[in-house]
Motif scaffolding. Sequence first.
Motif, PDB file in Angstrom:
ATOM      1  N   VAL A 191       0.876  -1.179   0.000  1.00 32.27           N
ATOM      2  CA  VAL A 191       0.000   0.000   0.000  1.00 32.27           C
ATOM      3  C   VAL A 191       0.909   1.223   0.000  1.00 32.27           C
ATOM      4  CG1 VAL A 191      -2.053  -1.012   1.057  1.00 32.27           C
ATOM      5  CG2 VAL A 191      -0.244  -0.164   2.533  1.00 32.27           C
ATOM      6  N   ARG A 192       0.504   2.222  -0.807  1.00 28.92           N
ATOM      7  CA  ARG A 192       1.432   3.338  -1.017  1.00 28.92           C
ATOM      8  C   ARG A 192       0.649   4.641  -1.056  1.00 28.92           C
ATOM      9  NH1 ARG A 192       3.693   1.192  -5.420  1.00 28.92           N
ATOM     10  NH2 ARG A 192       5.443   0.208  -4.372  1.00 28.92           N
ATOM     11  N   ARG A 193       0.986   5.575  -0.186  1.00 31.88           N
ATOM     12  CA  ARG A 193       0.425   6.929  -0.299  1.00 31.88           C
ATOM     13  C   ARG A 193       1.572   7.898  -0.062  1.00 31.88           C
ATOM     14  NH1 ARG A 193      -4.729   8.691   3.036  1.00 31.88           N
ATOM     15  NH2 ARG A 193      -5.439   6.611   2.497  1.00 31.88           N
ATOM     16  N   GLY A 203     -11.136   8.370   1.761  1.00 29.60           N
ATOM     17  CA  GLY A 203     -11.196   7.068   2.434  1.00 29.60           C
ATOM     18  C   GLY A 203     -10.415   7.022   3.730  1.00 29.60           C
ATOM     19  N   TYR A 204     -10.323   5.833   4.291  1.00 30.06           N
ATOM     20  CA  TYR A 204      -9.634   5.658   5.571  1.00 30.06           C
ATOM     21  C   TYR A 204      -8.174   6.079   5.434  1.00 30.06           C
ATOM     22  CZ  TYR A 204     -13.618   2.627   6.758  1.00 30.06           C
ATOM     23  OH  TYR A 204     -14.863   2.131   6.988  1.00 30.06           O
ATOM     24  N   LEU A 210      -1.264   2.885  10.392  1.00 29.14           N
ATOM     25  CA  LEU A 210       0.004   2.160  10.535  1.00 29.14           C
ATOM     26  C   LEU A 210       0.960   2.876  11.498  1.00 29.14           C
ATOM     27  CD1 LEU A 210       0.423   1.167   6.801  1.00 29.14           C
ATOM     28  CD2 LEU A 210       0.146  -0.422   8.703  1.00 29.14           C
ATOM     29  N   THR A 211       0.814   4.196  11.616  1.00 31.36           N
ATOM     30  CA  THR A 211       1.667   4.944  12.537  1.00 31.36           C
ATOM     31  C   THR A 211       1.335   4.536  13.973  1.00 31.36           C
ATOM     32  OG1 THR A 211       1.673   6.805  10.999  1.00 31.36           O
ATOM     33  CG2 THR A 211       2.372   7.266  13.259  1.00 31.36           C
ATOM     34  N   GLY A 212       2.337   4.080  14.690  1.00 34.14           N
ATOM     35  CA  GLY A 212       2.106   3.650  16.064  1.00 34.14           C
ATOM     36  C   GLY A 212       1.617   2.218  16.189  1.00 34.14           C
TER      37      GLY A 212
END
Length: 469
Positions: A191-193, A203-204, A210-212
């Motif tokens: 997954v890439r943003r 969207g979500y 994913l952070t934390g």
Amino acid sequence: MPHVTPPATQLIEALRGAVGDAHVLVEDDMRAPFEIDWTRRWSGRAAAVVQPGTTEAVAAVLRACGDHDVAVVPQGGNTGLVGAGVPRGGPADGSERREQVVLSMTRLVGLDDVDAASMQVSAGAGVTLGALQVHARAAGLDAGVDFGARDSATLGALVACDAGGIRALRHGTVRARVAGLEAVLADGQVVRRMSGLLKDNAGYDLPALLTGSEGTLGVITRVRWRLVPRHDARALALIPLPGLADAAPLLRAVRPRLASLDACEFLTDDGLGLVLEHLGVPAPVEPRAPAYVLLEAAATADPLPDLADALEAAGIEDAVIADDSASRERLWRLRESHTEAISAAGVPHKLDVGVPLDALAPFCDAVRDAMPAGARTIVFGHLGDGNVHVNVLGPDPADGSVDETVLRLVAEHGGTISAEHGVGVAKARFLHLTRSDAEIAAMGAIKAALDPRGILNPGAVISERTAAG
Ligand code: MLT
Ligand code: ZN
């Protein structure tokens, strides 16, 4: 008789196929440094340590581990303090029945040019914080995060545990630095943003999720990092105080008057004494005091006049002022050497917690009173964030009752059991102290959805032990 390859050999062959022979470490002495953490409290055995050099190789490792039902423990610079980045050992750290593989991310060191217009840069998960700082400063900006382990700690791991450090009161924790992420999910999908769009609410928010998440939901491979303005003019004050109870009123008086406030740390004389002994240097102030606050102001023009005015308004008459880089470094060294000095004196119970500012002094007193006779309790940390590092030397490092006592006191004082180091395996069984059943159930549902086979960092953050309370 047909030759049958044993499962362990099949796994190693699959890993070699994913990352290349040279990057799969199987010999005991090669694996050893990756199998024990910095505190020496957490360790376990890995079938192999793999060192992928690309996102595709990370994906291939996760697919291989999934196929062989092997647990994956992502690791950065191995400076973590809660056992999240080393293999699981015994029951105290959520013992893992499956084979475990350490996924060392330190080869992902690509660092793109800084984009000055957006004040962002894309970096591989294995880039150290120190390298990012140098890179950002060369472009007239800064990383916005800093702490003692800067030259070993890596960006992927910083994001994975939402690290804090000494500049969080001004710039927020690492979460505030994340403009985007690339990550590999448990099934090997990427997954890439990474576009860094400031406004992107389609969207979500997977990067935020994913952070934390401490490597339990996905493996972070690249980070789009939000930089901050570079402030080269700095002034630092060490303020001796009659007690820790005087620290919160000091911050309350100074903060509204000092827009350039960049760090606000606290220490006690027990910790300072240990550091002075360890480094073999003289005290920065005489007579010594029970507690100290370290205040740093940073701006583009000399912030010393503003710092002096703010201290005067707060009624502070005695302070050691450092306004050149050598004397600032000397004072910062006394603060940043706490971890090392404590570790040189023994294996501590080490608990990173957060409490509301007004509860900080009563909490520290309560911890000291609750520790067994003969224990040496050293507290220090980030006053501006209510973030206390509790270190207890003396009691057996395996004695879980010390940790439990401290964390129950955190809950009683309205705090959090983890402020900046993460939950890891050290605190998974205590999560219920400051998170509700509903929150833990929601976390469990997210984990089950993204990692149905539970191969990603099992035992960290949320586990059967969390649910058992
Ligand atoms: C620090 O603030 O020095 C670090 O978080 C390390 C520690 O708590 O030992
Ligand atoms: Zn800290």
